[in-house]
Design a protein around this motif. Structure first.
Motif, mmCIF file in Angstrom:
data_model
loop_
_atom_site.group_PDB
_atom_site.id
_atom_site.type_symbol
_atom_site.label_atom_id
_atom_site.label_comp_id
_atom_site.label_asym_id
_atom_site.label_seq_id
_atom_site.Cartn_x
_atom_site.Cartn_y
_atom_site.Cartn_z
ATOM 1 N N HIS A 1 -3.473 6.697 0.297
ATOM 2 C CA HIS A 1 -4.667 6.508 -0.542
ATOM 3 C C HIS A 1 -5.600 5.425 0.008
ATOM 4 O O HIS A 1 -6.559 5.035 -0.665
ATOM 5 N N GLY A 2 -5.301 4.939 1.196
ATOM 6 C CA GLY A 2 -6.158 3.928 1.791
ATOM 7 C C GLY A 2 -5.573 2.540 1.671
ATOM 8 O O GLY A 2 -4.466 2.349 1.154
ATOM 9 N N CYS B 1 -4.869 2.378 -4.603
ATOM 10 C CA CYS B 1 -4.347 2.362 -3.231
ATOM 11 C C CYS B 1 -2.971 1.718 -3.128
ATOM 12 O O CYS B 1 -2.358 1.754 -2.051
ATOM 13 N N ARG C 1 -7.000 -0.645 0.296
ATOM 14 C CA ARG C 1 -7.898 -1.521 -0.443
ATOM 15 C C ARG C 1 -7.150 -2.115 -1.635
ATOM 16 O O ARG C 1 -6.200 -1.532 -2.141
ATOM 17 N N TYR D 1 0.814 -1.217 0.000
ATOM 18 C CA TYR D 1 0.000 0.000 0.000
ATOM 19 C C TYR D 1 0.848 1.267 0.000
ATOM 20 O O TYR D 1 0.310 2.371 0.118
#
Length: 212
Positions: free
Chosen positions: A126-127, A134, A129, A121
């Motif tokens: 960007h999170g 991401c 997921r 990640y």
């Protein structure tokens, strides 16, 4: 039989320990014991055999396990050194090796559980997921892990057996004494406190919110 690659490592040896607790000792441990320290993680564990990682790769490529009843493969073996910058080495050890083992499991319909990484990640801004929006790779280790995750996603629609990738975030606990600078920050701070009576998180500090 259950196969655990990286079985002498921190996470792998704890998987073997838990399998033993559940009554399983028909375990093949695959690893590389050349550092002279990680073998200590195998003391007290029950397993039927050990195989050097390169010999094991040759065995699956030669289909030496044809006819063997294998319940699952836990693929924890990898180069986890985030300071290793030889990308060819990383891709050979973490990507190509994993692909060979994945296809062996798909061919024989063996459940395949593998170690991915939170490093896929990137910074996490960007999170967290699955998907390009991401995911990022900030070093060769992360790149090798992300490349394999994306390869798995390509073959997943055609798979007829279970595939699980586990994203590890700052895992810590017993059996990581051999990891040196790659041990968890928790383990390193624990050693600092035992040795000096205090924990140093940073080399220094600057101003925070305008105050020193």
């Amino acid at each position: 039989m259950i196969i655990v690659t990286g079985g002498a490592g921190f996470i792998g040896s704890n998987i073997v320990k838990e399998l033993n607790r559940r009554g399983r000792s028909d375990i093949l441990i695959v690893d590389d014991l050349k550092d002279g320290q990680n073998y200590k993680n195998l003391r007290g564990l029950q397993f039927i055999d050990y195989q050097y990682k390169d010999d094991f790769l040759q065995s699956i490529e030669d289909d030496d396990f044809d006819g063997t009843d294998i319940d699952a493969v836990f693929h924890e073996g990898a180069c986890s050194d985030t300071m290793e910058y030889d990308v060819n080495f990383m891709m050979r050890v973490n990507y190509e090796y994993s692909k060979s083992l994945l296809h062996f499991c798909l061919q024989h319909r063996i459940p395949f559980f593998y170690a991915s990484s939170a490093s896929t990640y990137g910074s996490g801004k960007h999170g967290f997921r699955e998907g390009d929006e991401c995911e990022d790779a900030l070093n060769p280790y992360a790149f090798s892990k992300l490349a394999f995750d994306r390869y798995v996603r390509q073959v997943m629609p055609e798979a007829h057996s279970q595939i699980v990738g586990l994203k590890y975030f700052n895992v810590y606990g017993p059996q990581e004494h051999h990891k040196g600078k790659m041990a968890s920050i928790f383990y390193q701070l624990y050693n600092q406190i035992n040795e000096t009576g205090k924990a140093r998180l940073f080399r220094g500090w600057g101003e925070i919110n305008g105050k020193p």
